[in-house]
Design a protein around this motif. Structure first.
Motif, mmCIF file in Angstrom:
data_model
loop_
_atom_site.group_PDB
_atom_site.id
_atom_site.type_symbol
_atom_site.label_atom_id
_atom_site.label_comp_id
_atom_site.label_asym_id
_atom_site.label_seq_id
_atom_site.Cartn_x
_atom_site.Cartn_y
_atom_site.Cartn_z
ATOM 1 N N UNK A 1 33.101 34.122 76.859
ATOM 2 C CA UNK A 1 32.273 34.932 75.798
ATOM 3 C C UNK A 1 30.802 34.055 75.781
ATOM 4 N N UNK A 2 29.682 34.703 75.850
ATOM 5 C CA UNK A 2 28.416 33.962 75.433
ATOM 6 C C UNK A 2 28.033 34.295 74.075
ATOM 7 N N UNK A 3 28.942 35.093 73.001
ATOM 8 C CA UNK A 3 28.666 35.346 71.926
ATOM 9 C C UNK A 3 29.652 34.408 71.030
ATOM 10 N N UNK A 4 29.058 33.515 70.194
ATOM 11 C CA UNK A 4 29.871 32.724 69.415
ATOM 12 C C UNK A 4 30.636 33.475 68.395
ATOM 13 N N UNK A 5 31.987 33.019 68.400
ATOM 14 C CA UNK A 5 32.911 33.624 67.493
ATOM 15 C C UNK A 5 33.516 35.031 67.794
ATOM 16 N N UNK A 6 33.215 35.600 68.939
ATOM 17 C CA UNK A 6 33.480 36.888 69.457
ATOM 18 C C UNK A 6 33.944 36.722 70.526
ATOM 19 N N UNK A 7 35.361 37.387 71.052
ATOM 20 C CA UNK A 7 36.015 37.244 72.260
ATOM 21 C C UNK A 7 36.562 38.689 72.470
ATOM 22 N N UNK A 8 36.734 38.722 73.826
ATOM 23 C CA UNK A 8 37.683 39.915 74.415
ATOM 24 C C UNK A 8 39.130 39.228 74.329
ATOM 25 N N UNK A 9 39.529 38.995 73.192
ATOM 26 C CA UNK A 9 40.939 38.444 73.150
ATOM 27 C C UNK A 9 42.114 39.335 73.334
ATOM 28 N N UNK A 10 41.984 40.673 73.491
ATOM 29 C CA UNK A 10 43.057 41.593 73.543
ATOM 30 C C UNK A 10 43.102 42.607 74.948
ATOM 31 N N UNK A 11 42.113 42.164 75.620
ATOM 32 C CA UNK A 11 42.083 42.741 77.085
ATOM 33 C C UNK A 11 41.274 44.284 77.372
ATOM 34 N N UNK A 12 40.469 44.505 76.107
ATOM 35 C CA UNK A 12 39.930 45.772 76.275
ATOM 36 C C UNK A 12 38.775 45.745 77.373
ATOM 37 N N UNK A 13 38.262 44.608 77.724
ATOM 38 C CA UNK A 13 37.351 44.318 78.772
ATOM 39 C C UNK A 13 38.266 44.821 80.011
ATOM 40 N N UNK A 14 39.474 44.200 80.265
ATOM 41 C CA UNK A 14 40.152 44.750 81.325
ATOM 42 C C UNK A 14 40.528 46.251 81.598
ATOM 43 N N UNK A 15 40.765 46.818 80.242
ATOM 44 C CA UNK A 15 41.260 48.318 80.147
ATOM 45 C C UNK A 15 39.943 48.937 80.575
ATOM 46 N N UNK A 16 38.575 48.708 80.083
ATOM 47 C CA UNK A 16 37.566 49.392 80.585
ATOM 48 C C UNK A 16 37.458 49.316 81.872
ATOM 49 N N UNK A 17 37.437 47.907 82.836
ATOM 50 C CA UNK A 17 36.916 47.815 84.049
ATOM 51 C C UNK A 17 38.169 48.814 84.743
ATOM 52 N N UNK A 18 39.505 48.707 84.236
ATOM 53 C CA UNK A 18 40.332 49.404 85.008
ATOM 54 C C UNK A 18 40.073 51.167 84.925
ATOM 55 N N UNK A 19 39.848 51.286 83.702
ATOM 56 C CA UNK A 19 39.626 52.789 83.651
ATOM 57 C C UNK A 19 38.409 53.269 84.537
ATOM 58 N N UNK A 20 37.375 52.452 84.387
ATOM 59 C CA UNK A 20 36.003 53.124 85.252
ATOM 60 C C UNK A 20 36.296 53.066 86.836
ATOM 61 N N UNK A 21 37.166 51.909 87.085
ATOM 62 C CA UNK A 21 37.771 51.784 88.589
ATOM 63 C C UNK A 21 38.344 52.835 88.995
ATOM 64 N N UNK A 22 39.304 53.469 88.106
ATOM 65 C CA UNK A 22 39.845 54.608 88.289
ATOM 66 C C UNK A 22 39.113 55.851 88.460
ATOM 67 N N UNK A 23 38.072 55.934 87.681
ATOM 68 C CA UNK A 23 37.297 57.050 87.702
ATOM 69 C C UNK A 23 36.491 57.046 89.172
ATOM 70 N N UNK A 24 35.916 55.820 89.354
ATOM 71 C CA UNK A 24 35.364 55.481 90.887
ATOM 72 C C UNK A 24 36.376 56.113 91.915
ATOM 73 N N UNK A 25 37.281 55.632 91.660
ATOM 74 C CA UNK A 25 38.530 56.269 93.078
ATOM 75 C C UNK A 25 38.828 57.540 93.010
ATOM 76 N N UNK A 26 38.844 58.270 91.920
ATOM 77 C CA UNK A 26 38.917 59.672 91.734
ATOM 78 C C UNK A 26 37.937 60.505 92.121
ATOM 79 N N UNK A 27 36.567 59.949 91.833
ATOM 80 C CA UNK A 27 35.454 60.445 92.204
ATOM 81 C C UNK A 27 35.249 60.339 93.704
ATOM 82 N N UNK A 28 35.704 59.282 94.140
ATOM 83 C CA UNK A 28 35.544 59.369 95.795
ATOM 84 C C UNK A 28 36.491 60.128 96.464
#
Length: 428
Positions: A97-124
C-alpha cells in the motif's frame, strides 16, 4: 438445458494477466469504507471495457452494479467488496500500500480482481451460457453498513431480484483451496455498539470532587469480557470485543466522559440480544457504583444477520468446484465468528430469501502453511498488518470458482437454484 463447457482449472493467460494487474493496482491504492471512489472507478472502467453496462453511485455511495445481458435465463449476481482497513501494511511486498495507515488487510482487492476476472471469462464465452450477469461492487462492508444501505435504497426494485447470489472471502487456508459450509451457518451475526459513560470532570489534584469516567470505562472493559467467559455457554461461540476506549486530553484533567466501541458476535439473534442487554447492565452498574451524574448511553451503530448459505445450492456448487479444481482442493468450512453484511441483500424485508452461495478462498502460501503447521503456530490472517495472499494460487482459483458457479446456474436454469422457503420474519 444448455451444454456445459469443459472444466477449466484457471483462466487464459491474457485474462489472468489483466486480473493480476488489476489486483496490484487495487492493493497499492486502498480506500476506506465509504470513500472507495477511485477503487470503484478502476473497476467500472474495466467492466465497461468488457461490455458490461455500469450503474454507478448506488445509494449515494461508491457502490455500483454492472450488468451483462445474454439472452433469456437466470439472473446471477456476483458480489465483491471495495473497502480497505485502517491498518499500516507490514508485508514488505513490492506492491505494498502506498497510502499511509490504510491497507487491504482483508482481501477485498483479491475479491474484486477475482470477480472482475470472472466477468471477463463469462463475457468472452457468451456462446456457452444464457442469462443475465450482475456484478455488485459494494462499498462499506467493513463497517457493516454498505449492504443495508443498498437494500434500503431499493437495489432490487430498480434492477430486479437475482435468482442467486454468489460471493467468496479470503481466508487463512492453503492457497488455492475453497471451503464450503456444511449445512449450517458459515459466519456469525453481529452488533456494533457505541457506549458513552458520563462523569464529572475536574482537577487531577482533587479527584474526590470528580466522578472519573475513565476509571468507570477501565473497570467496565474488564467486566464486559466476562460476559462471554462466564455468562455464555461455550458452545454458543459468542465473542465480545471492546475495540476502542477514548477519554481525556491531559494528565492533570479528569474528563467528563468516556466512549467505548464494542463488537458482539454470535450465531443466533437470541444470543446477540442477551449479550446486548448484559452490556447495558454492566455499564449501568459501573456508572452507579461510581456515582456518575447520569446513566450511560448505548447505541447500536451497525448490525449484520447470521450468514447461512443455501444448503442445496452449496452442495451443487461444491461438486462443480471439485470438478474444476479437484476434490482435494474443496474443503469443509468451520463456522466462523467473522461477520459479513451480505445477508441484508439475500434475506429481504418481505420475508423471502434469495439463495446464497458463499465460500472461503484459501490465501496462505504453501510454504508458510507447512512451516506453521510443523511449528504449531498460526499463519497471518485477515486484518493483520502482515496478511499477504498468495496471488499465484488464490487469484486463479477465485476466478475459476466464480466462473464455474455462474456457468452452472446459467446452464441449468432456475431449477438449479435451491430456493429457500419464505421466511416468517422480516430482515432486521
Amino acid at each position: 438445458m444448455r451444454p456445459v463447457a469443459a472444466p477449466e482449472t484457471q483462466p487464459p493467460r491474457a485474462e489472468l494477466k489483466a486480473a493480476v494487474e488489476l489486483y496490484l493496482a487495487l492493493h497499492r491504492a486502498p480506500e476506506l469504507s465509504g470513500a472507495e471512489h477511485s477503487t470503484a472507478a478502476l473497476l467500472t472502467d474495466r467492466l465497461t471495457a468488457l461490455g458490461l453496462t455500469v450503474h454507478p453511485g448506488l445509494a449515494g455511495t461508491p457502490s455500483f452494479l454492472a450488468e451483462l445481458r445474454n439472452g433469456p435465463g437466470p439472473t446471477v449476481l456476483l458480489r465483491t467488496e471495495l473497502d480497505a482497513l485502517p491498518v499500516t501494511e507490514a508485508t514488505g511486498l513490492p506492491y505494498a500500500s502506498a497510502v499511509p495507515g490504510v491497507m487491504h488487510a482483508c482481501g477485498h482487492d483479491l475479491h474484486a480482481a477475482a470477480a472482475t476476472g470472472a466477468a471477463a471469462r463469462l463475457a468472452a464465452t457468451r456462446a456457452d451460457w444464457q442469462g443475465r450477469l450482475l456484478l455488485l461492487g459494494q462499498s462499506a462492508e467493513e463497517t457493516l453498513t454498505g449492504a443495508r444501505a443498498l437494500a434500503d435504497d431499493g437495489l432490487y426494485e430498480r434492477f430486479g431480484r437475482p435468482d442467486a447470489v454468489l460471493a467468496q472471502h479470503a481466508a487463512p487456508l492453503p492457497a488455492g483451496t475453497l471451503a464450503h459450509a456444511t449445512g449450517g451457518p458459515l459466519m456469525a451475526g453481529s452488533r456494533t455498539l457505541e457506549a458513552v459513560l458520563h462523569g464529572r470532570g475536574g482537577h487531577a489534584a482533587t479527584p474526590h470532587l470528580a466522578a472519573d469516567p475513565l476509571l468507570m470505562a477501565a473497570s467496565a472493559v474488564v467486566r464486559l469480557h466476562t460476559l462471554t467467559a462466564r455468562e455464555t455457554a461455550p458452545a454458543e461461540g459468542a465473542v465480545l470485543t471492546v475495540g476502542t476506549l477514548h477519554a481525556g486530553t491531559r494528565a492533570n484533567v479528569i474528563p467528563d466522559r468516556a466512549t467505548l466501541s464494542l463488537g458482539l458476535r454470535a450465531f443466533t439473534e437470541a444470543a446477540l440480544d442477551r449479550l446486548q442487554e448484559a452490556v447495558r447492565r454492566v455499564l449501568a452498574a459501573e456508572s452507579e457504583a461510581a456515582a456518575a451524574p447520569g446513566p450511560p448511553e448505548l447505541t447500536v451503530t451497525a448490525r449484520s444477520p447470521v450468514l447461512t448459505p443455501d444448503p442445496d445450492l452449496t452442495a451443487s456448487l461444491r461438486a462443480v468446484h471439485a470438478e474444476h479444481l479437484g476434490a482435494g482442493r474443496v474443503l469443509a468450512a468451520v463456522p466462523s465468528p467473522a461477520t459479513e453484511d451480505l445477508t441484508h441483500l439475500t434475506r429481504l424485508a418481505d420475508g423471502t430469501r434469495i439463495p446464497l452461495a458463499y465460500w472461503m478462498l484459501g490465501t496462505t502460501p504453501a510454504a508458510t502453511w507447512r512451516a506453521a503447521t510443523a511449528e504449531g503456530r498460526t499463519v497471518p490472517a485477515n486484518h493483520a498488518s502482515d496478511f499477504a495472499p498468495d496471488l499465484r494460487q488464490a487469484l486463479p482459483a477465485g476466478i475459476t470458482a466464480l466462473t464455474a458457479a455462474a456457468r452452472h446456474l446459467f446452464a441449468d436454469g432456475p431449477h438449479a437454484v435451491g430456493a429457500f422457503p419464505p421466511s416468517p420474519e422480516a430482515a432486521p
